[in-house]
Each structure stands twice: as structure tokens, then as C-alpha cells.
Design a protein around this motif. Sequence first.
Motif, PDB file in Angstrom:
ATOM      1  N   LEU A 189      42.063  45.206  46.304  1.00  0.00           N
ATOM      2  CA  LEU A 189      41.989  43.943  47.027  1.00  0.00           C
ATOM      3  C   LEU A 189      40.732  43.863  47.875  1.00  0.00           C
ATOM      4  CD1 LEU A 189      45.674  43.727  48.295  1.00  0.00           C
ATOM      5  CD2 LEU A 189      44.700  42.689  46.232  1.00  0.00           C
ATOM      6  N   SER A 190      40.112  42.690  47.845  1.00  0.00           N
ATOM      7  CA  SER A 190      39.055  42.401  48.791  1.00  0.00           C
ATOM      8  C   SER A 190      39.681  42.052  50.141  1.00  0.00           C
ATOM      9  CB  SER A 190      38.180  41.258  48.270  1.00  0.00           C
ATOM     10  OG  SER A 190      37.028  41.093  49.077  1.00  0.00           O
ATOM     11  N   ASN A 191      38.857  41.695  51.102  1.00  0.00           N
ATOM     12  CA  ASN A 191      39.298  41.397  52.464  1.00  0.00           C
ATOM     13  C   ASN A 191      40.251  40.199  52.447  1.00  0.00           C
ATOM     14  OD1 ASN A 191      37.470  40.632  55.544  1.00  0.00           O
ATOM     15  ND2 ASN A 191      39.486  41.487  55.252  1.00  0.00           N
ATOM     16  N   ILE A 194      40.426  42.498  42.780  1.00  0.00           N
ATOM     17  CA  ILE A 194      41.022  41.195  43.039  1.00  0.00           C
ATOM     18  C   ILE A 194      40.268  40.547  44.197  1.00  0.00           C
ATOM     19  CG2 ILE A 194      43.104  39.955  43.703  1.00  0.00           C
ATOM     20  CD1 ILE A 194      43.275  41.222  40.918  1.00  0.00           C
ATOM     21  N   ALA A 195      39.511  39.523  43.880  1.00  0.00           N
ATOM     22  CA  ALA A 195      38.725  38.784  44.869  1.00  0.00           C
ATOM     23  C   ALA A 195      38.745  37.311  44.504  1.00  0.00           C
ATOM     24  CB  ALA A 195      37.287  39.303  44.906  1.00  0.00           C
ATOM     25  N   ASN A 196      38.303  36.490  45.435  1.00  0.00           N
ATOM     26  CA  ASN A 196      38.164  35.088  45.109  1.00  0.00           C
ATOM     27  C   ASN A 196      36.937  34.862  44.243  1.00  0.00           C
ATOM     28  OD1 ASN A 196      40.353  34.574  47.198  1.00  0.00           O
ATOM     29  ND2 ASN A 196      39.859  32.523  46.484  1.00  0.00           N
ATOM     30  N   ALA A 197      36.858  33.707  43.634  1.00  0.00           N
ATOM     31  CA  ALA A 197      35.797  33.435  42.664  1.00  0.00           C
ATOM     32  C   ALA A 197      34.459  33.147  43.326  1.00  0.00           C
ATOM     33  CB  ALA A 197      36.199  32.259  41.779  1.00  0.00           C
ATOM     34  N   ASP A 198      34.477  32.890  44.646  1.00  0.00           N
ATOM     35  CA  ASP A 198      33.250  32.624  45.373  1.00  0.00           C
ATOM     36  C   ASP A 198      33.076  33.657  46.484  1.00  0.00           C
ATOM     37  OD1 ASP A 198      35.371  31.791  46.937  1.00  0.00           O
ATOM     38  OD2 ASP A 198      34.427  29.942  47.610  1.00  0.00           O
ATOM     39  N   THR A 199      31.968  33.547  47.235  1.00  0.00           N
ATOM     40  CA  THR A 199      31.733  34.419  48.381  1.00  0.00           C
ATOM     41  C   THR A 199      32.082  33.686  49.674  1.00  0.00           C
ATOM     42  OG1 THR A 199      29.458  33.714  48.828  1.00  0.00           O
ATOM     43  CG2 THR A 199      29.773  35.422  47.127  1.00  0.00           C
ATOM     44  N   ASN A 247      30.833  44.167  52.342  1.00  0.00           N
ATOM     45  CA  ASN A 247      31.654  44.081  51.118  1.00  0.00           C
ATOM     46  C   ASN A 247      31.104  43.036  50.145  1.00  0.00           C
ATOM     47  OD1 ASN A 247      32.519  41.640  52.239  1.00  0.00           O
ATOM     48  ND2 ASN A 247      34.635  41.940  51.608  1.00  0.00           N
ATOM     49  N   LEU A 248      29.779  42.884  50.176  1.00  0.00           N
ATOM     50  CA  LEU A 248      29.106  41.935  49.285  1.00  0.00           C
ATOM     51  C   LEU A 248      29.667  40.526  49.433  1.00  0.00           C
ATOM     52  CD1 LEU A 248      28.472  43.984  46.013  1.00  0.00           C
ATOM     53  CD2 LEU A 248      27.039  43.758  48.049  1.00  0.00           C
ATOM     54  N   TRP A 249      30.037  40.172  50.680  1.00  0.00           N
ATOM     55  CA  TRP A 249      30.443  38.814  51.026  1.00  0.00           C
ATOM     56  C   TRP A 249      31.715  38.365  50.298  1.00  0.00           C
ATOM     57  CZ3 TRP A 249      25.553  40.128  49.104  1.00  0.00           C
ATOM     58  CH2 TRP A 249      24.591  40.390  50.078  1.00  0.00           C
ATOM     59  N   GLY A 250      32.577  39.345  49.994  1.00  0.00           N
ATOM     60  CA  GLY A 250      33.790  39.029  49.251  1.00  0.00           C
ATOM     61  C   GLY A 250      34.973  38.728  50.152  1.00  0.00           C
ATOM     62  N   TYR A 251      36.014  38.146  49.556  1.00  0.00           N
ATOM     63  CA  TYR A 251      37.293  37.911  50.230  1.00  0.00           C
ATOM     64  C   TYR A 251      38.331  37.590  49.174  1.00  0.00           C
ATOM     65  CZ  TYR A 251      37.042  32.797  49.515  1.00  0.00           C
ATOM     66  OH  TYR A 251      37.007  31.548  48.963  1.00  0.00           O
ATOM     67  N   ILE A 252      39.610  37.625  49.587  1.00  0.00           N
ATOM     68  CA  ILE A 252      40.681  37.177  48.716  1.00  0.00           C
ATOM     69  C   ILE A 252      41.668  36.378  49.557  1.00  0.00           C
ATOM     70  CG2 ILE A 252      41.881  39.410  48.971  1.00  0.00           C
ATOM     71  CD1 ILE A 252      42.121  37.017  45.951  1.00  0.00           C
TER      72      ILE A 252
END
Length: 292
Positions: free
Chosen positions: A181-183, A236-241, A206-211
Motif C-alpha cells: 500500500l502507498s500512503n 496498490i496506489a492511486n492512478a495519479d500523484t 514516496n515518489l508523490w504517491g498515495y492511495i
Amino acid sequence: MKNVIVTGGSGKAGRAVCRDLVAHGYSVLNIDMQPSTDPICPFYKVDLKDFGQVIDAMQWTGGKDHPFRKFRTPDAVVHFAAVPAPDLVPEDVTFRNNVISTYHVFDAAIRSGVKRIVWASSETTLGLPFNPANPPAYAPIDEEHPMRPESAYSLSKDLGEEMARQMQRWNPDTTFIGLRLSNVMESGDYKRFPGWQEDGHLREWNLWGYIDARDCAQAVRKALHVDFVGADHFIIANADTVMECESAALMKQIYPGVPLRKALDGRETLLSIDKARRVLGFTPEYSWRNAQ
């Protein structure tokens, strides 16, 4: 597969998982040390560091009028309970809690006849926190990126993945799916995002990631039903930053020496979800850009 135990169902991601599963018709039992602020399903207080309590939870019936009364063995276990991030408590406390509780949940589930375990691994296993002195090997990062745990927390998740692989090998009819999981973000967290836009370094780690927690829950539900036997893991991350700046420009500014393995489209995630899309059928539905 309608009867599911969720460990850590009172946490940020766990609440979303419980809410989503209940909304889709599952019978869910939340086992945690604290009751949820969103008590959508039954709660059973369990210390996962105590193996006897974990075994008891796997066979909990809740009384004759309880939805779980017919299910002495759940169909699946979703394991999200853990110290959720580095630096919250001393390193050895994080390590002991996460490794021991994960072992207990995996072992108790198998002993109780559970065949499918979906659990929260972490993006941190891949080398986070990144910075220009500790860059990723390439981008977008995928599941083949070297495992580089940099803290007791990320090491505990790395070892959890190895536990899953070996326990599945011992029990070849079982399925272990680890979600890196991302943030995790709830909709209320999105008000912080505008404050990050002026400095790309603020979220370089975290390379600007999130979920979005709701998309995290979707990934869990998809993992419960994917036609797969074995042990595997998925980013598992969202499709955007989290940024308005386009991803290629961010990489050029912050990580100019890191090779890009594909042409980047706009603000697309730098935590590749291609494998999760392909295997799990995971498709993020929420974004901070149109948060509700």
C-alpha cells in the motif's frame, strides 16, 4: 466468500475495508485492540501478540443471534493490524509487534482452515524514504524493483512477504496476497495537498504517491476473489500523484539520474499499478482532484 475477519479494522485503511465489505454483503468481524470510530461491524478485542487470543478469534461465534454464529471458520482473513508507519514507537517495538502479530495471524488462519489471506504489506519495502541521495533504481517503480527496507517497519513488511511465501509453500492449497500500500488517505486528508505544490521535495520520499482508503478497500475485495492460488504481492496506489506538476517534470527536477522505463503520461503514478490492474482487476476510482 462472504465471512471475513479483518484485523486492524479500526485503523484508517481497516475502517474503509470493513465499510466496503459490509456494503457488498459480507459478514465482517473486526479484531483490534480498540473499537472502531465507524462501528459498522462487530468488534472483538484481541491482542495479536498472544497466539491463544488469535486462535480464539478465528473460531469466534458471537452468540446464537450473531451474524457470525454459523461460521466457526471464516472464509478469508484480511490482515491490516500493525504499527502503521516508521518512527511512531521505538524500532524494536515496531519490529516485534509487526513480525509476531503477522506470524500469529498467518499461522492461526491456516490452522483454522482458512485458505485465503489478504494482508497489508507496504511501499516502504522498495527503498523508502527516497531522496536524491537514496533514489529509486528506476521509475515507475514496479514489483520487480529491488527490496530495500530502510527501517524496522519496512523490514517487518519485507519479512512478512517472506513468511507468506514460505507458509504458502508449506500449504500449497492456500493463497496469500500482499498489498504494498502507498500512503493511505481519507477524503479529509486532501485539504493538505495544496500545501505541497510549491516544493517537490516535500513528497519525494514516496515518489508523490498515495492511495485513497476507498480504493484500498476495492483492492482488498478484488484480492479476495481473484482466481489465483499461491503467494504474490501487488503495489496498490492511486492512478495519479499528489502533485499538479506532471510526473516527467518531477522526475527531471528531483531525480534527473533515475532512468524512466516508459514515457510518462501527465500526472500518472510513479508507483506502477499495472500488475494490480492486470491480475486483480484493480482500477482506482477516487482522486484528490475530485475528492468527495
